[in-house]
Design a protein around this motif. Structure first.
Motif, PDB file in Angstrom:
ATOM      1  N   ASP A   1       0.826  -1.214   0.000  1.00  0.00           N
ATOM      2  CA  ASP A   1       0.000   0.000   0.000  1.00  0.00           C
ATOM      3  C   ASP A   1       0.857   1.260   0.000  1.00  0.00           C
ATOM      4  O   ASP A   1       0.555   2.228  -0.704  1.00  0.00           O
ATOM      5  N   ASN A   2       1.936   1.257   0.783  1.00  0.00           N
ATOM      6  CA  ASN A   2       2.833   2.416   0.827  1.00  0.00           C
ATOM      7  C   ASN A   2       3.520   2.632  -0.513  1.00  0.00           C
ATOM      8  O   ASN A   2       3.637   3.772  -0.982  1.00  0.00           O
ATOM      9  N   LEU A   3       3.974   1.547  -1.146  1.00  0.00           N
ATOM     10  CA  LEU A   3       4.620   1.675  -2.449  1.00  0.00           C
ATOM     11  C   LEU A   3       3.652   2.198  -3.509  1.00  0.00           C
ATOM     12  O   LEU A   3       3.996   3.063  -4.313  1.00  0.00           O
ATOM     13  N   LEU A   4       2.427   1.703  -3.485  1.00  0.00           N
ATOM     14  CA  LEU A   4       1.431   2.185  -4.445  1.00  0.00           C
ATOM     15  C   LEU A   4       1.072   3.645  -4.201  1.00  0.00           C
ATOM     16  O   LEU A   4       0.848   4.408  -5.141  1.00  0.00           O
ATOM     17  N   ALA A   5       1.017   4.043  -2.943  1.00  0.00           N
ATOM     18  CA  ALA A   5       0.732   5.445  -2.621  1.00  0.00           C
ATOM     19  C   ALA A   5       1.852   6.351  -3.118  1.00  0.00           C
ATOM     20  O   ALA A   5       1.603   7.446  -3.632  1.00  0.00           O
ATOM     21  N   GLU A   6       3.107   5.896  -2.983  1.00  0.00           N
ATOM     22  CA  GLU A   6       4.235   6.687  -3.474  1.00  0.00           C
ATOM     23  C   GLU A   6       4.189   6.811  -4.991  1.00  0.00           C
ATOM     24  O   GLU A   6       4.437   7.886  -5.544  1.00  0.00           O
ATOM     25  N   LEU A   7       3.865   5.715  -5.671  1.00  0.00           N
ATOM     26  CA  LEU A   7       3.760   5.773  -7.124  1.00  0.00           C
ATOM     27  C   LEU A   7       2.635   6.692  -7.571  1.00  0.00           C
ATOM     28  O   LEU A   7       2.772   7.457  -8.517  1.00  0.00           O
ATOM     29  N   HIS A   8       1.516   6.613  -6.865  1.00  0.00           N
ATOM     30  CA  HIS A   8       0.383   7.459  -7.207  1.00  0.00           C
ATOM     31  C   HIS A   8       0.706   8.927  -6.955  1.00  0.00           C
ATOM     32  O   HIS A   8       0.323   9.799  -7.741  1.00  0.00           O
ATOM     33  N   ALA A   9       1.418   9.222  -5.880  1.00  0.00           N
ATOM     34  CA  ALA A   9       1.795  10.608  -5.579  1.00  0.00           C
ATOM     35  C   ALA A   9       2.761  11.130  -6.632  1.00  0.00           C
ATOM     36  O   ALA A   9       2.699  12.298  -7.016  1.00  0.00           O
ATOM     37  N   GLY A  10       3.641  10.289  -7.136  1.00  0.00           N
ATOM     38  CA  GLY A  10       4.583  10.697  -8.171  1.00  0.00           C
ATOM     39  C   GLY A  10       3.897  10.996  -9.485  1.00  0.00           C
ATOM     40  O   GLY A  10       4.340  11.842 -10.253  1.00  0.00           O
ATOM     41  N   ARG A  11       2.802  10.317  -9.765  1.00  0.00           N
ATOM     42  CA  ARG A  11       2.054  10.563 -11.000  1.00  0.00           C
ATOM     43  C   ARG A  11       1.370  11.915 -10.984  1.00  0.00           C
ATOM     44  O   ARG A  11       1.162  12.509 -12.021  1.00  0.00           O
ATOM     45  N   ASN A  12       0.997  12.399  -9.840  1.00  0.00           N
ATOM     46  CA  ASN A  12       0.254  13.648  -9.747  1.00  0.00           C
ATOM     47  C   ASN A  12       1.157  14.871  -9.841  1.00  0.00           C
ATOM     48  O   ASN A  12       0.684  15.982  -9.732  1.00  0.00           O
ATOM     49  N   LEU A  13       2.460  14.690 -10.044  1.00  0.00           N
ATOM     50  CA  LEU A  13       3.368  15.825 -10.151  1.00  0.00           C
ATOM     51  C   LEU A  13       3.088  16.631 -11.415  1.00  0.00           C
ATOM     52  O   LEU A  13       3.249  17.836 -11.439  1.00  0.00           O
ATOM     53  N   CYS A  14       2.666  15.977 -12.459  1.00  0.00           N
ATOM     54  CA  CYS A  14       2.363  16.657 -13.711  1.00  0.00           C
ATOM     55  C   CYS A  14       0.888  17.050 -13.688  1.00  0.00           C
ATOM     56  O   CYS A  14       0.020  16.273 -14.047  1.00  0.00           O
ATOM     57  N   SER A  15       0.618  18.264 -13.259  1.00  0.00           N
ATOM     58  CA  SER A  15      -0.772  18.670 -13.085  1.00  0.00           C
ATOM     59  C   SER A  15      -1.398  19.185 -14.373  1.00  0.00           C
ATOM     60  O   SER A  15      -2.603  19.156 -14.526  1.00  0.00           O
ATOM     61  N   GLU A  16      -0.574  19.684 -15.314  1.00  0.00           N
ATOM     62  CA  GLU A  16      -1.131  20.219 -16.542  1.00  0.00           C
ATOM     63  C   GLU A  16      -1.191  19.133 -17.605  1.00  0.00           C
ATOM     64  O   GLU A  16      -0.206  18.445 -17.858  1.00  0.00           O
ATOM     65  N   PRO A  17      -2.331  18.949 -18.233  1.00  0.00           N
ATOM     66  CA  PRO A  17      -2.420  17.932 -19.286  1.00  0.00           C
ATOM     67  C   PRO A  17      -1.633  18.363 -20.517  1.00  0.00           C
ATOM     68  O   PRO A  17      -1.527  19.543 -20.828  1.00  0.00           O
ATOM     69  N   VAL A  18      -1.091  17.392 -21.204  1.00  0.00           N
ATOM     70  CA  VAL A  18      -0.327  17.662 -22.412  1.00  0.00           C
ATOM     71  C   VAL A  18      -1.260  17.528 -23.597  1.00  0.00           C
ATOM     72  O   VAL A  18      -1.983  16.557 -23.731  1.00  0.00           O
ATOM     73  N   SER A  19      -1.235  18.514 -24.444  1.00  0.00           N
ATOM     74  CA  SER A  19      -2.096  18.503 -25.615  1.00  0.00           C
ATOM     75  C   SER A  19      -1.482  17.638 -26.699  1.00  0.00           C
ATOM     76  O   SER A  19      -0.336  17.836 -27.095  1.00  0.00           O
TER      77      SER A  19
END
Length: 82
Positions: free
Chosen positions: A36-54
């Motif tokens: 669960d901790n590893l998945l939470a870290e991966l999920h938190a790392g994904r949210n670093l890019c807040s702006e969508p790429v066109s």
């Protein structure tokens, strides 16, 4: 002495480990918390890019750059910039 090796289900069978070690790892009471901790870290790392790429902007750059490539140069010998 021949060890009883099995394919590791945690790494999708890419490694072989002794059966006894696999059983001890899977019977760890803190395994679920670790996962669960590893998945939470991966999920938190994904949210670093807040702006969508066109996709349209990248495609237009590709369309303009593709015509400047040297067609005599094979694809597998081109630089990553091409």
């Amino acid at each position: 002495m021949v060890k009883d090796l099995v394919q590791c289900p945690l790494c999708d069978g890419l490694a072989k480990i002794p059966r006894a070690q696999l059983i001890s790892e899977l019977s760890d009471p803190f395994l679920l918390k670790k996962v669960d901790n590893l998945l939470a870290e991966l999920h938190a790392g994904r949210n670093l890019c807040s702006e969508p790429v066109s996709a349209g902007a990248a495609r237009s750059d590709f369309e303009t750059q593709v015509h400047s490539w040297n067609p005599a140069n094979p694809m597998w010998k081109r630089s990553p910039k091409e």
